[in-house]
Design a protein around this motif. Structure first.
Motif, short mmCIF file in Angstrom:
data_model
loop_
_atom_site.label_atom_id
_atom_site.label_comp_id
_atom_site.label_asym_id
_atom_site.label_seq_id
_atom_site.Cartn_x
_atom_site.Cartn_y
_atom_site.Cartn_z
N PHE A 79 0.85 -1.19 0.00
CA PHE A 79 0.00 0.00 0.00
C PHE A 79 0.89 1.24 0.00
O PHE A 79 1.82 1.35 0.81
CB PHE A 79 -0.90 -0.02 1.23
CG PHE A 79 -2.01 0.99 1.17
CD1 PHE A 79 -3.12 0.77 0.38
CD2 PHE A 79 -1.96 2.15 1.92
CE1 PHE A 79 -4.15 1.68 0.32
CE2 PHE A 79 -2.97 3.08 1.88
CZ PHE A 79 -4.08 2.84 1.07
N TYR A 80 0.62 2.16 -0.94
CA TYR A 80 1.46 3.34 -1.12
C TYR A 80 0.65 4.61 -0.94
O TYR A 80 -0.56 4.66 -1.21
CB TYR A 80 2.08 3.35 -2.53
CG TYR A 80 3.03 2.22 -2.81
CD1 TYR A 80 4.38 2.34 -2.53
CD2 TYR A 80 2.57 1.03 -3.38
CE1 TYR A 80 5.26 1.30 -2.80
CE2 TYR A 80 3.44 -0.01 -3.65
CZ TYR A 80 4.78 0.13 -3.36
OH TYR A 80 5.65 -0.90 -3.62
N GLU A 81 1.36 5.67 -0.53
CA GLU A 81 0.79 7.01 -0.48
C GLU A 81 1.56 7.92 -1.43
O GLU A 81 2.79 7.89 -1.47
CB GLU A 81 0.84 7.58 0.93
CG GLU A 81 0.18 8.94 1.06
CD GLU A 81 0.11 9.45 2.49
OE1 GLU A 81 -0.35 10.59 2.70
OE2 GLU A 81 0.53 8.69 3.39
N ASN A 82 0.83 8.70 -2.22
CA ASN A 82 1.42 9.59 -3.21
C ASN A 82 1.83 10.90 -2.54
O ASN A 82 0.98 11.68 -2.10
CB ASN A 82 0.43 9.84 -4.34
CG ASN A 82 1.00 10.74 -5.42
OD1 ASN A 82 2.22 10.96 -5.49
ND2 ASN A 82 0.13 11.26 -6.28
N GLU A 83 3.15 11.17 -2.48
CA GLU A 83 3.64 12.39 -1.86
C GLU A 83 3.47 13.60 -2.76
O GLU A 83 3.55 14.74 -2.28
CB GLU A 83 5.13 12.22 -1.51
CG GLU A 83 5.41 11.11 -0.51
CD GLU A 83 4.86 11.41 0.86
OE1 GLU A 83 4.68 12.59 1.18
OE2 GLU A 83 4.60 10.44 1.63
#
Length: 312
Positions: A79-83
């Motif tokens: 699971f990734y978060e877009n910076e």
């Protein structure tokens, strides 16, 4: 009223989300309804089958039904978060939040969302392997494999003999009037190719479909035979968000309380007045016959005879 209002709120954006996320193994996709803030990558999809000799209580049943029974669907994803979410036009800068294995009834929770394991799909082809043969059905060189997601244009089968892909349709529908292959969808479920086979002496064209090969040029020296294929394993996840559930649950609880009161609780009143003679009256919201049984004890306690029900 609460149930009705909560149900109507589901039509407002952001209040209720129920979306499918389709991800093949190794693919990274944006999580819908998050405005590009979150991404998920399918690292591996696992499907476990019950074994008839597993030593469980299901062994006899599995032998009798003669069917494959799945014991577990599981997706291992990152699971990734877009910076760079707030930077307009920029490429996503994905920072890993965590790795997680989602199973049926064991969702992954983030913010106000939940990701559930819904199902899987292996109908999309990943690669196809072909063997080039001469007119005597003798193999020419080694088999060559085409990766359908990103196929190469040229394959050297043996020294001096090459196969070029002149046209490719992932989901073949028809051939148009100009001779081009028309694809119904971009998903590789029914691939078709136009191969050009050339050596030092000549070149020839063939239309290759699943279980079918058609020569385009005359007197071809070579045949392209389909050998095998490999399919993608894709997971189907469900993204859920429901901000209306507390309101609906509250309305449902009130409904159940009202149903219990209306079904099992009786409101009864009995009056006896002796100031000017004798008078008696009674009222109930239900169970008239039960009320009649309560009147006589009241009369006895007040020193009066039991009343006679004239209706009976």
């Amino acid at each position: 009223m609460l149930l009705l209002f909560g149900s109507m709120l589901r039509f407002f954006p952001g209040m209720y989300v129920d979306e499918l996320i389709y991800i093949t193994e190794g693919e990274t996709v944006q999580v819908p309804e998050t405005n590009g803030k979150y991404y998920v990558k399918n690292n591996k999809f696992t499907i476990d089958i019950y074994d008839e000799e597993s030593g469980t209580v299901y062994d006899n049943t599995l032998k009798n039904i003669n069917e494959t029974v799945v014991s577990n669907y599981q997706t291992d994803f990152s699971f990734y978060e877009n910076e760079n979410m707030d930077v307009v036009g920029s490429a996503p800068d994905l920072q890993k939040v965590e790795d997680y294995s989602v199973q049926v009834n064991h969702p992954y929770r983030f913010d106000l969302f939940e990701i559930y394991q819904a199902s899987y799909d292996n109908s999309q082809m990943k690669s196809m392997t072909f063997q080039l043969e001469d007119n005597d059905d003798k193999p020419v060189g080694e088999p060559f494999t085409i990766e359908l997601d990103n196929p190469h244009q040229n394959y050297e089968v043996v020294d001096g003999v090459n196969v070029n892909i002149r046209a490719y349709a992932p989901d073949f529908l028809e051939i148009d009037e100009n001779g081009a292959l028309i694809s119904e969808t971009p998903v590789a479920t029914n691939p078709a190719f136009v191969f050009e086979i050339f050596d030092s002496e000549s070149s020839e064209l063939s239309l290759i479909q699943i279980m079918n090969s058609t020569d385009i040029t005359e007197n071809n020296k070579y045949n392209v035979k389909f050998v095998e294929n490999e399919n993608h394993w894709a997971t189907v996840l469900t993204l859920k968000k429901d901000l209306t559930m507390p309101l609906i649950a509250t309305g449902f609880v009130i409904f159940l309380v009202g149903l219990f009161i209306g079904s099992y609780i009786n409101h009864r009143r009995i009056w006896v007045n002796t100031d000017d003679g004798f008078s008696i009256s009674a009222h109930t919201n239900k169970n008239y016959f039960g009320l009649k049984k309560d009147i006589n004890p009241v009369l006895r306690e007040s020193g009066y005879d039991e009343i006679l029900d004239r209706d009976s």
